[in-house]
Motif scaffolding. Structure first.
Motif, short mmCIF file in Angstrom:
data_model
loop_
_atom_site.label_atom_id
_atom_site.label_comp_id
_atom_site.label_asym_id
_atom_site.label_seq_id
_atom_site.Cartn_x
_atom_site.Cartn_y
_atom_site.Cartn_z
N SER A 268 -6.03 -9.92 2.80
CA SER A 268 -6.53 -9.56 1.47
C SER A 268 -8.06 -9.63 1.45
O SER A 268 -8.66 -10.46 2.13
CB SER A 268 -5.98 -10.55 0.44
OG SER A 268 -6.69 -10.48 -0.78
N ALA B 124 -13.47 -1.40 -7.59
CA ALA B 124 -12.91 -1.64 -6.25
C ALA B 124 -13.71 -0.88 -5.20
O ALA B 124 -13.97 -1.41 -4.10
CB ALA B 124 -11.45 -1.23 -6.22
N SER C 198 -8.04 -2.59 -6.18
CA SER C 198 -7.76 -1.65 -5.09
C SER C 198 -8.14 -0.24 -5.50
O SER C 198 -8.22 0.08 -6.68
CB SER C 198 -6.26 -1.70 -4.75
OG SER C 198 -5.91 -0.70 -3.84
N TYR D 174 -2.64 -5.69 -4.82
CA TYR D 174 -3.44 -4.48 -5.01
C TYR D 174 -3.92 -4.35 -6.44
O TYR D 174 -4.20 -3.26 -6.92
CB TYR D 174 -2.64 -3.25 -4.56
CG TYR D 174 -2.45 -3.23 -3.08
CD1 TYR D 174 -3.36 -2.59 -2.24
CD2 TYR D 174 -1.38 -3.90 -2.49
CE1 TYR D 174 -3.21 -2.61 -0.86
CE2 TYR D 174 -1.21 -3.93 -1.12
CZ TYR D 174 -2.14 -3.28 -0.31
OH TYR D 174 -1.98 -3.31 1.06
N ASN E 152 0.81 -1.22 0.00
CA ASN E 152 0.00 0.00 0.00
C ASN E 152 0.85 1.27 0.00
O ASN E 152 0.49 2.27 -0.63
CB ASN E 152 -0.97 0.01 1.18
CG ASN E 152 -0.35 -0.35 2.50
OD1 ASN E 152 0.37 -1.36 2.63
ND2 ASN E 152 -0.60 0.45 3.53
N ASN F 277 -6.06 -2.10 2.19
CA ASN F 277 -5.93 -3.45 1.67
C ASN F 277 -6.41 -3.50 0.22
O ASN F 277 -6.81 -2.49 -0.35
CB ASN F 277 -6.73 -4.43 2.52
CG ASN F 277 -6.14 -4.62 3.90
OD1 ASN F 277 -4.95 -4.37 4.11
ND2 ASN F 277 -6.95 -5.06 4.85
N GLY F 278 -6.40 -4.68 -0.37
CA GLY F 278 -6.84 -4.85 -1.74
C GLY F 278 -7.10 -6.31 -2.02
O GLY F 278 -7.16 -7.13 -1.08
#
Length: 326
Positions: A245, A171, A157, A154, A102, A201-202
């Motif tokens: 995740s 996202a 994201s 990500y 991130n 997060n992603g």
């Protein structure tokens, strides 16, 4: 733990969450943990010097993401901070495989990262096909019978994407299904797995998951031992829920379907974690973060790989572990 009479097939170094910034010490988001921004560079230097002085030189280094801190963006120091850390890595001839976290996206757009020194996809196996589009994922084999896969945690994201892009909109829709807070970095629940639905997060896209499934199928056929690396952990027992995740469960299904996978390494959770998934035999290892490591300690590891196991020799906050291939 490590059998000194047996020479490993190869070794590699691992380090996570350096988060360097040329600023005074501070605290985490909740102001409960101290962060040592400036001295993280010295801890990286200590790790590099240790790897360089060992009798068996590591074949490569895994840098598990968050190489510089997001504060650099605020002070317009992103490029300078990245150059400083990359210069430290350059003093060693060891090849470094970079994972994106991130904090990479707090400092740079995805397009900028793809054209930066943090894109190590050129180290992938010759002839291997990366996923489609701008997904940052690849795989490589450092020795016969072994393969490493770098994942893009990500890919799905809000970070690093233009607000008007289809990826950003999709996202945002996923995140808002679970998180109604005005501040999307604030978790939607105080406990439980729903905490993972936060902006920092992603997740992994369908395209990336299908690509991974194909890579692992070939590894199964070749009877390779596969280690997967990602910034975000994917097993609830290897981390705090807030660090998982978004679609960790979809990735676990794939891991459990392939007997080639032996280990999943991640960062993000600065306290680290470990869990052996007995259903799949996969070791889920989350590395403690450099950023919250006091200047008089350390946080890096060297992994020795044998035919039947990997042995992690930890330093400072990172514990020694023997990871048997089950």
């Amino acid at each position: 733990m490590d059998d000194c009479s047996q020479t490993p097939l190869f070794t590699f170094g691992v380090i996570a969450d350096i988060q360097y910034a040329n600023i005074d010490d501070g605290f985490n988001y909740k102001r409960t943990r101290k962060r040592y921004y400036r001295s993280s560079l010295q801890l990286l230097r200590n790790a590099r010097e240790s790897w360089s002085s060992t009798a068996v030189k590591p074949r490569f280094i895994l840098q598990l993401g968050d190489i510089i801190d997001g504060f650099n963006k605020r002070y317009e120091a992103s490029d300078e901070a990245l150059d400083t850390v990359m210069r430290e890595f350059s003093f060693s001839p060891l090849r470094v495989h970079h994972v994106w976290g991130n904090h990479e996206f707090y400092n740079f757009s995805r397009d900028t990262l793809l054209h930066s020194k943090l894109n190590s996809i050129s180290y992938c196996d010759r002839g291997s096909e990366p996923p489609c589009g701008d997904i940052y994922a690849y795989h490589f084999s450092p020795a016969p019978g072994f393969r490493f896969v770098v994942l893009d945690a990500y890919d799905v994201s809000l970070l690093g994407r233009e607000d008007s892009s289809v990826q950003h909109i999709n996202a945002l829709n996923i995140l808002k299904k679970h998180n109604n807070n005005d501040d999307l970095n604030h978790p939607p629940a105080s406990e439980g797995l729903e905490q993972r639905f936060v902006k920092f997060n992603g997740g992994f896209s369908k395209d990336q998951l299908e690509w991974l499934d194909g890579v692992l199928s070939l590894a199964d056929e070749k009877r390779e031992r596969v280690t997967i690396v990602s910034h975000l952990p994917v097993h609830p027992s290897s981390t705090e829920p807030i660090c998982l995740s978004w679609n960790y469960d979809e990735l676990l299904v794939i891991l459990q379907a392939h007997n080639s996978v032996v280990c999943f390494m991640a960062g993000h959770d600065h306290d680290g974690g470990y869990h052996l998934d007995k259903d799949s035999g996969v070791h889920h290892l989350t590395l403690e973060g450099v950023i919250e490591t006091p200047p008089d300690s350390s946080a890096f590891g060297t992994v020795s790989v044998y035919e039947d196991r990997m042995v992690l020799k930890g330093n400072g906050r990172i514990s020694d572990r023997e990871l048997l291939f089950l």
